[in-house]
Every structure is written in structure tokens, then in C-alpha cells.
Design a protein around this motif. Sequence first.
Motif, PDB file in Angstrom:
ATOM      1  N   ALA A  69      42.069  48.233  45.629  1.00 17.97           N
ATOM      2  CA  ALA A  69      42.806  47.826  44.427  1.00 17.97           C
ATOM      3  C   ALA A  69      43.942  46.875  44.782  1.00 17.97           C
ATOM      4  O   ALA A  69      44.226  45.932  44.049  1.00 17.97           O
ATOM      5  CB  ALA A  69      43.356  49.062  43.713  1.00 17.97           C
ATOM      6  N   ARG A  70      44.561  47.102  45.923  1.00 16.73           N
ATOM      7  CA  ARG A  70      45.714  46.289  46.341  1.00 16.73           C
ATOM      8  C   ARG A  70      45.300  44.923  46.885  1.00 16.73           C
ATOM      9  O   ARG A  70      45.951  43.915  46.608  1.00 16.73           O
ATOM     10  CB  ARG A  70      46.490  47.065  47.411  1.00 16.73           C
ATOM     11  N   TYR A  71      44.199  44.863  47.659  1.00 10.87           N
ATOM     12  CA  TYR A  71      43.844  43.645  48.384  1.00 10.87           C
ATOM     13  C   TYR A  71      42.556  42.970  47.913  1.00 10.87           C
ATOM     14  O   TYR A  71      42.216  41.895  48.399  1.00 10.87           O
ATOM     15  CB  TYR A  71      43.749  43.940  49.885  1.00 10.87           C
ATOM     16  N   GLY A  72      41.827  43.586  46.998  1.00 13.21           N
ATOM     17  CA  GLY A  72      40.621  42.958  46.467  1.00 13.21           C
ATOM     18  C   GLY A  72      39.502  42.818  47.483  1.00 13.21           C
ATOM     19  O   GLY A  72      38.662  41.931  47.381  1.00 13.21           O
ATOM     20  N   ARG A  73      39.468  43.690  48.481  1.00  8.59           N
ATOM     21  CA  ARG A  73      38.443  43.655  49.515  1.00  8.59           C
ATOM     22  C   ARG A  73      37.919  45.065  49.758  1.00  8.59           C
ATOM     23  O   ARG A  73      38.660  46.032  49.617  1.00  8.59           O
ATOM     24  CB  ARG A  73      39.029  43.112  50.823  1.00  8.59           C
ATOM     25  N   LYS A  74      36.675  45.173  50.161  1.00  6.83           N
ATOM     26  CA  LYS A  74      36.110  46.461  50.538  1.00  6.83           C
ATOM     27  C   LYS A  74      36.739  46.913  51.848  1.00  6.83           C
ATOM     28  O   LYS A  74      37.219  46.110  52.641  1.00  6.83           O
ATOM     29  CB  LYS A  74      34.592  46.366  50.703  1.00  6.83           C
ATOM     30  N   VAL A  75      36.714  48.219  52.091  1.00  8.46           N
ATOM     31  CA  VAL A  75      37.278  48.782  53.312  1.00  8.46           C
ATOM     32  C   VAL A  75      36.172  49.478  54.090  1.00  8.46           C
ATOM     33  O   VAL A  75      35.401  50.254  53.526  1.00  8.46           O
ATOM     34  CB  VAL A  75      38.416  49.781  52.990  1.00  8.46           C
ATOM     35  N   GLY A  92      41.609  27.398  51.282  1.00  8.09           N
ATOM     36  CA  GLY A  92      40.905  26.530  50.345  1.00  8.09           C
ATOM     37  C   GLY A  92      40.420  27.289  49.131  1.00  8.09           C
ATOM     38  O   GLY A  92      40.854  28.387  48.825  1.00  8.09           O
ATOM     39  N   TRP A  93      39.465  26.688  48.436  1.00  3.79           N
ATOM     40  CA  TRP A  93      39.005  27.270  47.178  1.00  3.79           C
ATOM     41  C   TRP A  93      38.296  28.604  47.367  1.00  3.79           C
ATOM     42  O   TRP A  93      38.238  29.408  46.473  1.00  3.79           O
ATOM     43  CB  TRP A  93      38.107  26.286  46.433  1.00  3.79           C
ATOM     44  N   GLN A  94      37.761  28.882  48.566  1.00  5.61           N
ATOM     45  CA  GLN A  94      37.040  30.131  48.780  1.00  5.61           C
ATOM     46  C   GLN A  94      37.947  31.345  48.589  1.00  5.61           C
ATOM     47  O   GLN A  94      37.499  32.402  48.192  1.00  5.61           O
ATOM     48  CB  GLN A  94      36.459  30.206  50.205  1.00  5.61           C
ATOM     49  N   GLN A  95      39.228  31.210  48.888  1.00 10.25           N
ATOM     50  CA  GLN A  95      40.137  32.338  48.816  1.00 10.25           C
ATOM     51  C   GLN A  95      41.123  32.230  47.657  1.00 10.25           C
ATOM     52  O   GLN A  95      42.031  33.026  47.549  1.00 10.25           O
ATOM     53  CB  GLN A  95      40.925  32.447  50.118  1.00 10.25           C
ATOM     54  N   ALA A  96      40.922  31.264  46.785  1.00 11.19           N
ATOM     55  CA  ALA A  96      41.912  30.993  45.745  1.00 11.19           C
ATOM     56  C   ALA A  96      42.170  32.202  44.852  1.00 11.19           C
ATOM     57  O   ALA A  96      43.294  32.417  44.421  1.00 11.19           O
ATOM     58  CB  ALA A  96      41.475  29.801  44.903  1.00 11.19           C
ATOM     59  N   ASP A  97      41.146  32.990  44.560  1.00 13.09           N
ATOM     60  CA  ASP A  97      41.311  34.100  43.638  1.00 13.09           C
ATOM     61  C   ASP A  97      41.551  35.437  44.324  1.00 13.09           C
ATOM     62  O   ASP A  97      41.664  36.457  43.660  1.00 13.09           O
ATOM     63  CB  ASP A  97      40.078  34.205  42.736  1.00 13.09           C
ATOM     64  N   LEU A  98      41.608  35.449  45.657  1.00 12.43           N
ATOM     65  CA  LEU A  98      41.839  36.693  46.376  1.00 12.43           C
ATOM     66  C   LEU A  98      43.329  36.989  46.485  1.00 12.43           C
ATOM     67  O   LEU A  98      44.120  36.088  46.747  1.00 12.43           O
ATOM     68  CB  LEU A  98      41.288  36.589  47.800  1.00 12.43           C
ATOM     69  N   PRO A  99      43.722  38.251  46.313  1.00 16.66           N
ATOM     70  CA  PRO A  99      45.117  38.580  46.591  1.00 16.66           C
ATOM     71  C   PRO A  99      45.381  38.405  48.085  1.00 16.66           C
ATOM     72  O   PRO A  99      44.483  38.614  48.895  1.00 16.66           O
ATOM     73  CB  PRO A  99      45.233  40.048  46.188  1.00 16.66           C
TER      74      PRO A  99
END
Length: 196
Positions: free
Chosen positions: A107-113, A24-31
Motif C-alpha cells: 500500500a505504501r510503495y505500490g510494489r509487491k513484496v 523516465g516514463w516507466q516509473q512516472a506513476d510509481l510512488p
Amino acid sequence: MHATHSSGKGRGHGGGRGFRGAGGWQQADLPPADDAAAWLTGRLPDDWFVGAPTITVDREEIVIIGELAAPEGSDDNSAAAAAQGRIGRFREETREARMQIADEAEARYGRKVAWGASIGETKAIFTHLAVPAMTRLRHDERRVLDTLVDAGVARSRSDALAWCVRLVGEHTDEWLTGLREAMAEVDKLRAEGPDL
């Protein structure tokens, strides 16, 4: 994970934010991070862990937990202390390399590790996010949280809610795993479908 909507709002039915793909919209901008586990498994040094690490992904974070070789020569009484020491050593010795890999993955996935390590039953997660989750609760639901606070199980309503989520996760792990697998299959079928 994904929220369940009893009404059509929020899913492209008058909610103002139309449906835009998986999550849905929550993940729309995430790679997308469908290949994160494979990429990280290939990127990690072969000698860090015994076997493949456990890699989990959500909207904000990728968590990598690897099993380390157990220290030799520790008896049952000192095994936990030896394991904690080995995990601490791994954390310090791999810090710079882990930071570089985390930067590449972010940088690749747009999430913290976040990183962690385990030896048998001993497990430590080094740094990870604590993300606020807002919710509206009715009277009976608030009473559940207040009972946990009054009983000393939790310090606050937010601690009590986190405790409830952990408890549900522990007792429904098999069901949640099945639900995640089913959602992944739906997302796969949706992606293979015709563009309308």
C-alpha cells in the motif's frame, strides 16, 4: 534497471511520452521507494533475522532476504538439510505476520513484496514475481539464444535470455552496483535542482 536509449526518443524528444522524473516514463506513476529499506528494517520484528536483512527494490517488487540463526549441532554432512529445515520452519511460523507487513508495504510503495531467508550458503526465496520483458533481437542475437536452446542449456529462447541475464548479473555485479549508485546520485541531484 533503467533502459539505455541511443536515440532521443522516449526521453521527451519526440517519443510521445515525455520525461517525468527518475526512471523516465516507466516509473512516472510509481510512488517513490527511496526509504523502503529503512521503513521495512524498522517494521520487521527484531528477533526474525541475525543482523539487518538485505532489501532490494525495483519497479515491480521489493525483495526482503534475512539471515537466520544456524541450527545447532549439525555436522558438515547435515548442515544444508538442517538449514533448509530451519528456513522452512521460519516460512511457516511467520507467514501471517509477513503477509500483514507485505500488505502495508504494498500500500505504501505500490510494489509487491517477496520474502526469502538464508543460512550461510543455503538460501530460499519464498514467492516472487517472474515479470515478462519484451525485446527485439537481431539475427546474431537470436542465434546466441538458439545455440543455448540447441545445446540443451535452455528450453526456449525466453529461458535462454533469462540465463544470459543471470550470467551477466553474476559476472558484472560490482559494475552494476556502481552503475546503480551513480544513477541514484544523478536522481538525487536532479531532485535538488531548480524547477523549470
